[in-house]
Design a protein around this motif. Structure first.
Motif, PDB file in Angstrom:
ATOM      1  N   ARG A 197       0.806  -1.220   0.000  1.00 54.70           N
ATOM      2  CA  ARG A 197       0.000   0.000   0.000  1.00 54.70           C
ATOM      3  C   ARG A 197       0.842   1.275   0.000  1.00 54.70           C
ATOM      4  O   ARG A 197       0.343   2.344  -0.354  1.00 54.70           O
ATOM      5  CB  ARG A 197      -0.970   0.016   1.179  1.00 54.70           C
ATOM      6  N   VAL A 198       2.113   1.180   0.406  1.00 54.47           N
ATOM      7  CA  VAL A 198       2.994   2.350   0.424  1.00 54.47           C
ATOM      8  C   VAL A 198       4.370   1.952  -0.086  1.00 54.47           C
ATOM      9  O   VAL A 198       4.953   0.965   0.379  1.00 54.47           O
ATOM     10  CB  VAL A 198       3.138   2.950   1.849  1.00 54.47           C
ATOM     11  N   CYS A 199       4.880   2.734  -1.042  1.00 59.58           N
ATOM     12  CA  CYS A 199       6.247   2.540  -1.523  1.00 59.58           C
ATOM     13  C   CYS A 199       6.897   3.912  -1.630  1.00 59.58           C
ATOM     14  O   CYS A 199       6.369   4.799  -2.308  1.00 59.58           O
ATOM     15  CB  CYS A 199       6.249   1.839  -2.883  1.00 59.58           C
ATOM     16  N   PHE A 200       8.018   4.093  -0.933  1.00 63.63           N
ATOM     17  CA  PHE A 200       8.779   5.335  -1.021  1.00 63.63           C
ATOM     18  C   PHE A 200       9.939   5.143  -1.983  1.00 63.63           C
ATOM     19  O   PHE A 200      10.662   4.146  -1.903  1.00 63.63           O
ATOM     20  CB  PHE A 200       9.346   5.727   0.346  1.00 63.63           C
ATOM     21  N   VAL A 201      10.126   6.096  -2.867  1.00 66.98           N
ATOM     22  CA  VAL A 201      11.242   6.026  -3.794  1.00 66.98           C
ATOM     23  C   VAL A 201      11.921   7.396  -3.827  1.00 66.98           C
ATOM     24  O   VAL A 201      11.255   8.429  -3.798  1.00 66.98           O
ATOM     25  CB  VAL A 201      10.775   5.583  -5.200  1.00 66.98           C
ATOM     26  N   LEU A 231       3.215  -3.030  -9.182  1.00 63.84           N
ATOM     27  CA  LEU A 231       3.101  -2.964  -7.721  1.00 63.84           C
ATOM     28  C   LEU A 231       1.653  -2.742  -7.280  1.00 63.84           C
ATOM     29  O   LEU A 231       1.323  -2.947  -6.122  1.00 63.84           O
ATOM     30  CB  LEU A 231       3.975  -1.837  -7.163  1.00 63.84           C
ATOM     31  N   GLY A 232       0.838  -2.256  -8.217  1.00 60.43           N
ATOM     32  CA  GLY A 232      -0.547  -1.981  -7.869  1.00 60.43           C
ATOM     33  C   GLY A 232      -0.769  -0.592  -7.321  1.00 60.43           C
ATOM     34  O   GLY A 232      -1.906  -0.192  -7.060  1.00 60.43           O
ATOM     35  N   ILE A 233       0.313   0.166  -7.110  1.00 57.27           N
ATOM     36  CA  ILE A 233       0.212   1.529  -6.579  1.00 57.27           C
ATOM     37  C   ILE A 233       1.264   2.404  -7.264  1.00 57.27           C
ATOM     38  O   ILE A 233       2.251   1.906  -7.809  1.00 57.27           O
ATOM     39  CB  ILE A 233       0.462   1.579  -5.056  1.00 57.27           C
ATOM     40  N   TYR A 234       1.027   3.711  -7.235  1.00 52.17           N
ATOM     41  CA  TYR A 234       2.077   4.640  -7.623  1.00 52.17           C
ATOM     42  C   TYR A 234       3.016   4.833  -6.430  1.00 52.17           C
ATOM     43  O   TYR A 234       2.547   5.027  -5.296  1.00 52.17           O
ATOM     44  CB  TYR A 234       1.497   6.000  -8.007  1.00 52.17           C
TER      45      TYR A 234
END
Length: 525
Positions: free
Chosen positions: A288-292, A309-312
């Protein structure tokens, strides 16, 4: 102060899993008990509030115990990343003068000769995987975890001040010389609190992609998870990066990971591994959360992330000296390079060399106000005073403000070069080349050329690509000429097997810059 995260979560959910790997699990109450024993063990050995301990460890439970034990008794941790080179280890230890160094046999071999230089160490080493050694300067870490310390009342019952030093770590030196960054409990505490808006909770599972012994691993994995009573997972292996990347997709799905953080180039490579993994079998995605962050992240990469990933991803912006990211994508779907502050206490300015504000939509140096800004560089007050003034820090990055709360990042000051009077953004050049399907990684740097500067480019291709040096270089030149102005075309393009990386996994621009200058000097290209 930072220990309060563990104390609170252990009181609320003592039997919940706080961390695990492929061969170990630990609950909050078990971690708190280990931390109490280790805290007393350190005090029994003569450590006291204000002392420093150097931690030079591969991923292991002991590294986690050590963080919280030190936080509990007011001892600061000097983080030595497991990939540091000799000069980086020497720089950290000489500047911080730790009382103890805790490591493992595998890493001890790397610093055995250096140890003779470190006169500050009270006992040279505690080895986690060594029960006995004839060398009197090598002691077993298990001596510090003696259960007889559990009930000893050695810990002073006092709150650790927010001003108490907590962590010392090294900047990567990718755009200059490496420096030792000093930070206190309040700065890291404030940093973790900036993520309140993302509503993490005990159901979240964090994946540590960065090592435990890294700033990102500590802040965006360990502390963030413990603050919210969550669980974090780490890979106990220490494989080369390509093998390591191949392991991550199965972990994401099988362990039902909900959150992770990584640098932009690593995420681009990870997406390719996930693409191959999901072709073979379907798995439900819990992310639900990805930091890049760390490097520019393109719209193309963002869209591929959404697909696989299913999310931005949340593109982030920050620096080591601010304890990590302080800004996040201002839009959803994200517009790459456009940010808003992580919370209302963080402010942006665009300034010139004299700290004077620039008008909106005018480029200048990004300057940040935040409670998370470092105390300063260890033993380098002059440099500290140059970049920090009245709570504001100059970042060395170029950007402009659309409004007080919307920041556009253009690039690094040192990644904008002038060629015959024209500005060339090396990051823009890289992004253009990276859009070529066959390219795996790319780095643009520059060399002095005819009383000006000229870009040069280093590239690696995907393993599936059959390399023909001459044809591939000609192809890339043709590819660029169709997409950028003539003055931006590099002097040359070099195809390498791998690009060198710095301690956090970014491409080592400094090393490639030195390589380019050496090649130019030797061969007069």
């Amino acid at each position: 102060m930072l220990y309060s995260f563990l104390k609170q979560s252990a009181n609320i959910s003592p039997d919940a899993i706080v961390f695990y790997s492929d061969n170990y699990k630990c609950t909050y109450i078990e971690l708190d008990e280990k931390v109490t024993i280790l805290s007393n063990g350190l005090l029994q050995k003569g450590l006291k509030k204000g002392d420093r301990i150097a931690s030079y460890l591969l991923n292991c439970p002991e590294g986690i115990y050590l963080y919280f034990a030190c936080f509990k008794i007011g001892v600061s941790v000097v983080i030595i990343h497991p990939s540091f080179r000799d000069f980086e280890i020497r720089l950290l230890i000489e500047n911080t003068q730790p009382k103890l160094l805790i490591t493992q046999l595998e890493l001890y071999k790397n610093i055995q000769q250096l140890g003779k230089e470190f006169s500050s160490l009270k006992d040279y080493y505690y080895l986690i995987d060594c029960s006995h050694n004839e060398n009197s300067n090598i002691l077993s870490f298990t001596d510090l975890l003696n259960e007889t310390y559990q009930n000893k009342n050695l810990i002073e019952e006092e709150e650790i001040s927010g001003e108490q030093e907590a962590i010392i770590y090294l900047t990567s030196g990718s755009t200059g010389r490496s420096k030792c960054v000093q930070s206190n409990h309040k700065q890291h505490f404030s940093y973790i609190e900036t993520y309140k808006t993302l509503q993490f909770n005990y159901n979240d599972k964090f994946l540590l992609i960065s090592p435990i012994n890294s700033l990102s691993g500590l802040n965006l994995g360990i502390l963030l998870a413990v603050r919210y009573g969550s669980t974090f997972y780490y890979l106990s292996t220490n494989l080369p990066s390509k093998q390591y990347m191949k392991m991550i997709p199965s972990v994401l799905y099988e362990q039902k990971i909900t959150c992770f953080a990584c640098i932009s180039s690593l995420l681009r490579n990870l997406i390719e591994e996930i693409e191959q993994y999901t072709k073979k079998q379907y798995r439900k995605n819990f992310l639900r959360v990805c930091f890049v962050g760390g490097e520019k992240f393109s719209k193309l990469s963002s869209e591929k992330s959404r697909k696989y990933l299913g999310i931005y991803p949340h593109e982030t912006y920050g620096m080591t000296e601010t304890s990590g990211p302080v800004a996040v994508s201002a839009d959803y779907p994200p517009i790459c390079g456009r940010f808003k502050p992580l919370n209302e206490t963080i402010k942006f300015r665009i300034t010139n060399d004299n700290w004077e504000d620039m008008p909106y939509n005018t480029s200048g140096e990004i300057t940040i106000y935040s409670d998370t800004i470092m105390t300063g560089y260890v033993n380098d007050q002059e440099t500290t005073q140059k970049i920090i003034k009245n709570g504001w820090i100059k970042t060395g990055d170029i950007g402009y403000l659309e409004s007080d709360d919307i920041l556009n990042v253009v690039g690094r000051l040192k990644q904008i070069i002038i060629c015959n009077g024209c500005n060339i953004n090396l990051l823009e050049l890289e992004e253009t080349i990276r859009e070529c399907n066959d390219v795996y990684e790319v780095c643009a740097t520059s060399i002095p050329y005819m009383e000006s500067e000229k870009p040069v480019v280093y590239v690696t291709f995907h393993s599936s690509h059959s390399i023909n040096i001459v044809e591939d270089e000609e192809y890339l030149f043709s590819y660029l000429k169709e997409r950028v102005a003539e003055f931006k075309i590099p002097l040359y393009i070099r195809i390498l097997d791998v690009l060198p990386k710095n301690i956090i996994g970014k491409i080592d621009r400094k090393m490639l810059s030195e390589k380019a200058l050496k090649e130019f000097t030797q061969h007069e290209i």
